[in-house]
Design a protein around this motif. Sequence first.
Motif, short mmCIF file in Angstrom:
data_model
loop_
_atom_site.label_atom_id
_atom_site.label_comp_id
_atom_site.label_asym_id
_atom_site.label_seq_id
_atom_site.Cartn_x
_atom_site.Cartn_y
_atom_site.Cartn_z
N PHE A 55 27.50 48.76 36.35
CA PHE A 55 28.22 47.60 35.82
C PHE A 55 29.53 47.37 36.58
CE2 PHE A 55 31.32 45.81 32.80
CZ PHE A 55 30.72 44.57 32.61
N LEU A 56 30.24 48.45 36.87
CA LEU A 56 31.48 48.33 37.65
C LEU A 56 31.21 47.79 39.05
CD1 LEU A 56 33.34 51.57 36.57
CD2 LEU A 56 33.83 49.22 35.88
N PHE A 57 30.10 48.22 39.65
CA PHE A 57 29.74 47.69 40.96
C PHE A 57 29.47 46.18 40.86
CE2 PHE A 57 26.47 46.46 44.03
CZ PHE A 57 27.17 46.71 45.20
N PRO A 62 31.66 39.99 43.43
CA PRO A 62 32.36 38.77 43.85
C PRO A 62 33.57 39.06 44.75
CG PRO A 62 31.99 38.74 41.48
CD PRO A 62 31.60 40.09 41.97
N PHE A 63 34.28 40.13 44.48
CA PHE A 63 35.43 40.50 45.30
C PHE A 63 34.98 40.89 46.71
CE2 PHE A 63 38.29 43.85 46.87
CZ PHE A 63 39.47 43.12 46.93
N VAL A 68 34.11 39.51 52.58
CA VAL A 68 33.19 39.25 53.69
C VAL A 68 33.36 37.82 54.20
CG1 VAL A 68 30.74 39.03 54.29
CG2 VAL A 68 31.53 41.00 52.96
N ASP A 69 33.52 36.86 53.27
CA ASP A 69 33.66 35.45 53.64
C ASP A 69 35.03 35.12 54.22
OD1 ASP A 69 31.12 35.06 52.70
OD2 ASP A 69 31.76 34.20 50.78
N ASP A 73 42.10 35.63 48.37
CA ASP A 73 43.45 35.08 48.25
C ASP A 73 44.46 36.08 47.70
OD1 ASP A 73 42.58 35.21 45.65
OD2 ASP A 73 42.86 33.09 45.22
N GLY A 74 44.02 37.27 47.33
CA GLY A 74 44.93 38.31 46.90
C GLY A 74 45.33 38.25 45.44
N THR A 75 44.77 37.32 44.66
CA THR A 75 45.18 37.22 43.26
C THR A 75 44.42 38.16 42.34
OG1 THR A 75 43.59 35.47 42.77
CG2 THR A 75 45.77 34.79 43.53
N GLY A 76 43.27 38.63 42.75
CA GLY A 76 42.47 39.48 41.89
C GLY A 76 41.79 38.70 40.78
N ASP A 77 41.61 37.40 40.98
CA ASP A 77 41.01 36.55 39.96
C ASP A 77 39.49 36.72 39.97
OD1 ASP A 77 40.42 34.67 38.08
OD2 ASP A 77 40.91 32.95 39.33
N TYR A 78 38.96 37.26 38.88
CA TYR A 78 37.51 37.43 38.74
C TYR A 78 36.85 36.19 38.15
CZ TYR A 78 37.10 42.39 39.71
OH TYR A 78 37.08 43.61 40.31
#
Length: 85
Positions: A55-57, A62-63, A68-69, A73-78
């Motif tokens: 689950f943690l993986f 998305p991060f 890779v892309d 942006d460095g915000t840590g927004d999930y």
Amino acid sequence: AEVKHGRIAMLAATGLIVQDLVTLPFYSKWYTGEKVWALHDKLVKIGAAWQVLGFLFLLEVPFIQKCVDGTLDGTGDYGFDPLGL
């Protein structure tokens, strides 16, 4: 990275509090009254620790994809905002 880890830590702290207060009915097969500090050994014993790691993986996918892309942006927004705040 600090913001992301801070958010995950807040969710984890909330989970620690909730699991001591609430037990779901279908957990009675595995849960025998342990408190938070004893649950790690219980999870490893019944094999559920792999489910937690999986689950943690999935939370990290998305991060990793943003890394890779090159769109990180460095915000840590999930994108996790169940209350719409």
